[in-house]
Design a protein around this motif. Structure first.
Motif, PDB file in Angstrom:
ATOM      1  N   LEU A   3       0.831  -1.201   0.000  1.00 38.91           N
ATOM      2  CA  LEU A   3       0.000   0.000   0.000  1.00 38.91           C
ATOM      3  C   LEU A   3       0.870   1.257   0.000  1.00 38.91           C
ATOM      4  CD1 LEU A   3      -2.847  -0.876   2.537  1.00 38.91           C
ATOM      5  CD2 LEU A   3      -3.020  -0.684   0.054  1.00 38.91           C
ATOM      6  N   ALA A   4       1.996   1.200   0.702  1.00 32.19           N
ATOM      7  CA  ALA A   4       2.873   2.374   0.777  1.00 32.19           C
ATOM      8  C   ALA A   4       3.463   2.737  -0.582  1.00 32.19           C
ATOM      9  CB  ALA A   4       3.983   2.121   1.787  1.00 32.19           C
ATOM     10  N   VAL A   5       3.812   1.720  -1.387  1.00 33.73           N
ATOM     11  CA  VAL A   5       4.472   2.019  -2.668  1.00 33.73           C
ATOM     12  C   VAL A   5       3.487   2.218  -3.809  1.00 33.73           C
ATOM     13  CG1 VAL A   5       6.570   0.795  -1.988  1.00 33.73           C
ATOM     14  CG2 VAL A   5       4.808  -0.427  -3.262  1.00 33.73           C
ATOM     15  N   LYS A   6       2.210   1.959  -3.581  1.00 28.45           N
ATOM     16  CA  LYS A   6       1.246   2.122  -4.678  1.00 28.45           C
ATOM     17  C   LYS A   6       1.109   3.566  -5.108  1.00 28.45           C
ATOM     18  CE  LYS A   6      -1.783  -1.893  -4.655  1.00 28.45           C
ATOM     19  NZ  LYS A   6      -3.170  -2.391  -4.510  1.00 28.45           N
ATOM     20  N   GLY A   7       1.179   4.492  -4.146  1.00 31.86           N
ATOM     21  CA  GLY A   7       1.065   5.904  -4.500  1.00 31.86           C
ATOM     22  C   GLY A   7       2.125   6.356  -5.483  1.00 31.86           C
ATOM     23  N   PRO A   8       3.422   6.166  -5.179  1.00 30.77           N
ATOM     24  CA  PRO A   8       4.467   6.551  -6.130  1.00 30.77           C
ATOM     25  C   PRO A   8       4.400   5.780  -7.456  1.00 30.77           C
ATOM     26  CG  PRO A   8       5.393   6.219  -3.948  1.00 30.77           C
ATOM     27  CD  PRO A   8       3.977   5.736  -3.889  1.00 30.77           C
ATOM     28  N   MET A   9       3.750   4.605  -7.473  1.00 29.53           N
ATOM     29  CA  MET A   9       3.710   3.785  -8.686  1.00 29.53           C
ATOM     30  C   MET A   9       2.488   4.074  -9.561  1.00 29.53           C
ATOM     31  SD  MET A   9       6.321   1.645  -8.910  1.00 29.53           S
ATOM     32  CE  MET A   9       5.836   0.113  -9.687  1.00 29.53           C
ATOM     33  N   GLU A  10       1.775   5.141  -9.290  1.00 30.25           N
ATOM     34  CA  GLU A  10       0.603   5.484 -10.106  1.00 30.25           C
ATOM     35  C   GLU A  10       1.055   6.142 -11.413  1.00 30.25           C
ATOM     36  OE1 GLU A  10      -1.811   7.883  -7.583  1.00 30.25           O
ATOM     37  OE2 GLU A  10      -2.721   6.172  -6.559  1.00 30.25           O
ATOM     38  N   ILE A  11       1.742   5.346 -12.230  1.00 29.32           N
ATOM     39  CA  ILE A  11       2.253   5.817 -13.516  1.00 29.32           C
ATOM     40  C   ILE A  11       1.807   4.814 -14.576  1.00 29.32           C
ATOM     41  CG2 ILE A  11       4.311   6.394 -14.867  1.00 29.32           C
ATOM     42  CD1 ILE A  11       5.761   6.983 -12.276  1.00 29.32           C
ATOM     43  N   GLY A  12       0.840   5.169 -15.398  1.00 33.77           N
ATOM     44  CA  GLY A  12       0.373   4.267 -16.435  1.00 33.77           C
ATOM     45  C   GLY A  12      -0.065   2.945 -15.851  1.00 33.77           C
ATOM     46  N   PRO A  13       0.401   1.833 -16.452  1.00 26.65           N
ATOM     47  CA  PRO A  13      -0.003   0.501 -15.954  1.00 26.65           C
ATOM     48  C   PRO A  13       0.857  -0.005 -14.804  1.00 26.65           C
ATOM     49  CG  PRO A  13       1.326   0.248 -17.919  1.00 26.65           C
ATOM     50  CD  PRO A  13       1.197   1.736 -17.687  1.00 26.65           C
ATOM     51  N   ALA A  14       1.765   0.828 -14.290  1.00 21.92           N
ATOM     52  CA  ALA A  14       2.726   0.351 -13.290  1.00 21.92           C
ATOM     53  C   ALA A  14       2.036  -0.147 -12.026  1.00 21.92           C
ATOM     54  CB  ALA A  14       3.713   1.459 -12.948  1.00 21.92           C
ATOM     55  N   GLU A  15       0.992   0.557 -11.575  1.00 22.99           N
ATOM     56  CA  GLU A  15       0.315   0.138 -10.352  1.00 22.99           C
ATOM     57  C   GLU A  15      -0.344  -1.226 -10.524  1.00 22.99           C
ATOM     58  OE1 GLU A  15      -3.182   1.599  -7.255  1.00 22.99           O
ATOM     59  OE2 GLU A  15      -2.611   2.875  -8.944  1.00 22.99           O
ATOM     60  N   MET A  16      -0.985  -1.474 -11.675  1.00 26.46           N
ATOM     61  CA  MET A  16      -1.604  -2.778 -11.911  1.00 26.46           C
ATOM     62  C   MET A  16      -0.551  -3.870 -12.002  1.00 26.46           C
ATOM     63  SD  MET A  16      -4.016  -4.861 -12.236  1.00 26.46           S
ATOM     64  CE  MET A  16      -5.411  -3.746 -12.152  1.00 26.46           C
ATOM     65  N   LEU A  17       0.583  -3.574 -12.642  1.00 24.05           N
ATOM     66  CA  LEU A  17       1.654  -4.569 -12.725  1.00 24.05           C
ATOM     67  C   LEU A  17       2.218  -4.876 -11.347  1.00 24.05           C
ATOM     68  CD1 LEU A  17       3.499  -3.314 -15.942  1.00 24.05           C
ATOM     69  CD2 LEU A  17       2.155  -5.412 -15.697  1.00 24.05           C
ATOM     70  N   LEU A  18       2.283  -3.868 -10.490  1.00 22.95           N
ATOM     71  CA  LEU A  18       2.731  -4.088  -9.117  1.00 22.95           C
ATOM     72  C   LEU A  18       1.772  -5.034  -8.396  1.00 22.95           C
ATOM     73  CD1 LEU A  18       4.461  -3.353  -6.571  1.00 22.95           C
ATOM     74  CD2 LEU A  18       2.870  -1.467  -6.216  1.00 22.95           C
ATOM     75  N   THR A  19       0.480  -4.792  -8.522  1.00 20.63           N
ATOM     76  CA  THR A  19      -0.518  -5.654  -7.880  1.00 20.63           C
ATOM     77  C   THR A  19      -0.470  -7.070  -8.451  1.00 20.63           C
ATOM     78  OG1 THR A  19      -1.965  -3.746  -7.517  1.00 20.63           O
ATOM     79  CG2 THR A  19      -2.972  -5.930  -7.395  1.00 20.63           C
ATOM     80  N   LEU A  20      -0.369  -7.181  -9.768  1.00 24.30           N
ATOM     81  CA  LEU A  20      -0.360  -8.490 -10.413  1.00 24.30           C
ATOM     82  C   LEU A  20       0.891  -9.291 -10.061  1.00 24.30           C
ATOM     83  CD1 LEU A  20      -2.050 -10.198 -12.383  1.00 24.30           C
ATOM     84  CD2 LEU A  20      -0.730  -9.198 -14.266  1.00 24.30           C
ATOM     85  N   SER A  21       1.985  -8.607  -9.743  1.00 21.49           N
ATOM     86  CA  SER A  21       3.217  -9.325  -9.389  1.00 21.49           C
ATOM     87  C   SER A  21       3.037 -10.183  -8.147  1.00 21.49           C
ATOM     88  CB  SER A  21       4.361  -8.329  -9.163  1.00 21.49           C
ATOM     89  OG  SER A  21       4.150  -7.576  -7.970  1.00 21.49           O
ATOM     90  N   ALA A  22       2.036  -9.847  -7.312  1.00 25.00           N
ATOM     91  CA  ALA A  22       1.785 -10.645  -6.114  1.00 25.00           C
ATOM     92  C   ALA A  22       1.384 -12.071  -6.453  1.00 25.00           C
ATOM     93  CB  ALA A  22       0.699  -9.983  -5.257  1.00 25.00           C
ATOM     94  N   VAL A  23       0.786 -12.278  -7.635  1.00 24.21           N
ATOM     95  CA  VAL A  23       0.432 -13.642  -8.058  1.00 24.21           C
ATOM     96  C   VAL A  23       1.699 -14.485  -8.173  1.00 24.21           C
ATOM     97  CG1 VAL A  23      -0.634 -15.056  -9.854  1.00 24.21           C
ATOM     98  CG2 VAL A  23      -1.613 -12.819  -9.267  1.00 24.21           C
ATOM     99  N   GLY A  24       2.696 -13.952  -8.874  1.00 25.22           N
ATOM    100  CA  GLY A  24       3.955 -14.674  -9.030  1.00 25.22           C
ATOM    101  C   GLY A  24       4.676 -14.864  -7.712  1.00 25.22           C
ATOM    102  N   THR A  25       4.684 -13.818  -6.871  1.00 20.92           N
ATOM    103  CA  THR A  25       5.335 -13.928  -5.562  1.00 20.92           C
ATOM    104  C   THR A  25       4.697 -15.034  -4.727  1.00 20.92           C
ATOM    105  OG1 THR A  25       5.864 -11.567  -5.595  1.00 20.92           O
ATOM    106  CG2 THR A  25       5.936 -12.677  -3.470  1.00 20.92           C
ATOM    107  N   ALA A  26       3.354 -15.088  -4.719  1.00 21.35           N
ATOM    108  CA  ALA A  26       2.656 -16.115  -3.948  1.00 21.35           C
ATOM    109  C   ALA A  26       2.960 -17.512  -4.476  1.00 21.35           C
ATOM    110  CB  ALA A  26       1.153 -15.848  -3.969  1.00 21.35           C
ATOM    111  N   LEU A  27       2.959 -17.683  -5.795  1.00 18.91           N
ATOM    112  CA  LEU A  27       3.285 -18.990  -6.371  1.00 18.91           C
ATOM    113  C   LEU A  27       4.711 -19.404  -6.008  1.00 18.91           C
ATOM    114  CD1 LEU A  27       1.703 -18.719  -9.932  1.00 18.91           C
ATOM    115  CD2 LEU A  27       1.073 -20.356  -8.151  1.00 18.91           C
TER     116      LEU A  27
END
Length: 560
Positions: A376-400
């Motif tokens: 949540l802390a890094v989502k604000g600075p990552m609000e650049i184009g699709p970067a925020e969605m890619l950050l969220t989606l990366s959690a899928v790979g991290t969890a796997l």
């Protein structure tokens, strides 16, 4: 102390580990030198907790004038790293009790620690460079400590990349200091990127810090060094030492640099996803964790890029430091769990694995854990184009990736079903787990700009839940269908690079033999068929002759 001005704790943070490292070489201490490890980070922890921010300590007589100081991000990373070094040191007193050459390990452990903490305190380029070099080069001994074939191979690759990184940083600092006419980091940062030479310095900084941070394609040392090093060393390598590279980027990257910022953003996100793909193909738990670190450091590089692209980089720097601190604690704990599980029998394994699963889920961003707060802390600075969605989606790979780690780790318990791990293995692991859960809640408002209730909003909880649900579904399908990932060797691209280097060296050797055949050497050592000048070269090259000539040269220069 040597004319120092300002608080003494920052200086003691560096002096005490160095003194303890020297003490390890004293004959009466050598056999028990491992017991010194928990003492070395105590001044650093006290400094992070007690020293005021914004006040500098200067020692003009040291180096080119040592200047030490702290702000909120550096104090957080100093405190996290000191705590992790402390817990890993306690763990090491049991894990390495019968290790070979304890004095050597303890001495270089303390030197690496001093360099690691010095990076977070340095406010001038000379002190920063010396600290960064110490943590880079001294940690080589930690990697090769076991002296196995794998450890020595990892050490060779690590030291080559470390030297390349140090050379790049030296070039960048020389250019920056020359342009700024100052050694102060704040003044060097202001002039970078304002000219062709400034841009060259920025590229060199990215290379130098990228090596330490495991940024692809400079990452190849991590998945080799982490499995090779003893478990306590792996914990600080992944939890604290790689943060020196991230902190360097945060310290030196100027704000308002859109081109460089977007480049770092793209490189970081690519590293995050590629690290997951390579990690899923690993069968060694520590190598898998190393690729997880590469992936998470990729996200931090992306956040540093977003901060660099912003006109006001401060929010991004604060959020990145918060994310890095949480990752350092959780990843350090997960590495220690490898050694802990290996000493724990099957019948006593469940409580340990429950804590391991909690740490793994925290890294993946399970709602209301420290990892969720960090994201949540890094989502604000990552609000650049699709970067925020890619950050969220990366959690899928991290969890796997971490699900695979937990499954692999379960099978690595001790052979004896009732084996009980020593308390000095259990307590540091549990202390790190508690800190990883509690500290993010305490620090979240100061580093994110949000209050704690922000984490309880429905949209934030949902954005953290759906990647984990998707990862669980994908993992269940893979297990059901017995899908196996393709085998990727530890170090991935290093294997073809090694083959190419070996082929090149062999080709040069063949070419050299064709151009100049090797001379015949008689049993008496007489070399036939070469000119007199070559015979003179061989004679001078003998160690005894060369040593006498060098001594004579030194005496001649002294007496002039």
């Amino acid at each position: 102390m040597m004319g120092a001005s300002g608080p003494l704790l920052p200086l003691l943070t560096l002096v005490v580990p160095l003194a303890l490292g020297a003490l390890a070489s004293v004959p009466v201490v050598r056999r028990h030198a491992i017991l010194l490890l928990p003492l070395a980070p105590l001044p650093g922890l006290a400094c992070a907790l007690l020293s005021p921010h914004g006040i500098e300590t200067s020692v003009p007589e040291l180096l080119l004038g040592v200047v030490l100081g702290m702000d909120a991000p550096s104090a957080l990373l100093l405190g996290m790293s000191s705590f992790l070094w402390l817990m890993a040191g306690i763990f090491a007193t049991a894990y390495l009790r019968d290790t070979r050459k304890p004095a050597v390990f303890a001495g270089f452990w303390c030197l690496t620690l001093a360099g690691n903490l010095g990076v977070f305190l340095a406010r001038d380029a000379a002190t920063f460079y010396v600290s960064f070099t110490a943590v880079s080069l001294a940690s080589y001994i930690l990697v090769v400590h076991d002296a196995s074939e794998g450890a020595l191979r990892a050490g060779r690759i690590y030291i080559v990349l470390a030297v390349i990184g140090e050379a790049a940083l030296l070039l960048a600092f020389l250019i920056g200091a020359g342009m700024a006419e100052s050694l102060q980091i704040s003044e060097i940062r202001e002039v970078l990127g304002r000219s062709v030479w400034g841009n060259i310095a920025l590229v060199a900084l990215v290379v130098g810090f990228g090596v330490k941070a495991g940024m692809m394609p400079l990452h190849i040392w991590l998945p080799l060094a982490h499995p090779a090093a003893p478990t306590p060393a792996s914990a600080v390598l992944s939890g604290a030492i790689v943060k020196a590279g991230i902190f360097g980027l945060l310290q030196f990257m100027p704000g308002g640099g859109a081109a460089l910022g977007y480049a770092l953003l793209a490189i970081g996100l690519a590293s995050a996803y590629l690290g997951v793909l390579a990690g899923l193909a690993q069968r060694n738990t520590k190598a898998l964790l190393a690729y997880s670190t590469i992936s998470q450091m990729g996200l931090l590089v992306a956040v540093a890029g977003a901060a660099t692209a912003a006109e006001d980089p401060r929010p991004g720097l604060m959020a990145a430091a918060f994310y890095a601190a949480h990752h350092g604690l959780t990843k350090g704990g997960l590495f220690l769990s490898v050694g802990l599980v290996a000493a724990t029998g099957r019948t006593r394994l469940a409580p340990v694995m429950a804590v391991v699963a909690l740490l793994a889920l925290s890294v993946a961003g399970l709602p209301l854990t420290g990892g969720a707060l960090a994201k949540l802390a890094v989502k604000g600075p990552m609000e650049i184009g699709p970067a925020e969605m890619l950050l969220t989606l990366s959690a899928v790979g991290t969890a796997l990736l971490l699900l695979r780690f937990v499954l692999l780790l379960w099978n690595e318990h001790a052979t004896a079903a009732g084996a009980r791990a020593q308390p000095l293995l259990v307590l540091p692991f549990m202390a790190i787990a508690v800190a990883a859960v509690a500290l993010p809640w305490a620090l979240f408002p100061a580093f994110s700009g949000h209050d704690r209730l922000y984490a309880f909003s429905g949209s934030n909880i949902w954005s953290a839940v759906w990647p984990l649900v998707l990862a669980g579904a994908l993992g269940a399908i893979a297990l059901r269908l017995r899908i196996r990932a393709p085998r990727i060797p530890e170090g991935d691209i290093v294997v073809p690079l090694e083959r190419a280097a070996e082929a090149a060296v062999a080709g040069w050797a063949r070419q050299a033999r064709r151009l100049r055949p090797m001379p015949d050497v008689t049993p008496g050592g007489v070399i036939a068929g070469i000119p007199a000048i070559d015979k003179l070269e061989v004679w001078v090259g003998r160690w005894s002759i060369a040593g006498l000539l060098l001594l004579a040269l030194v005496l001649a220069l002294t007496l002039q």
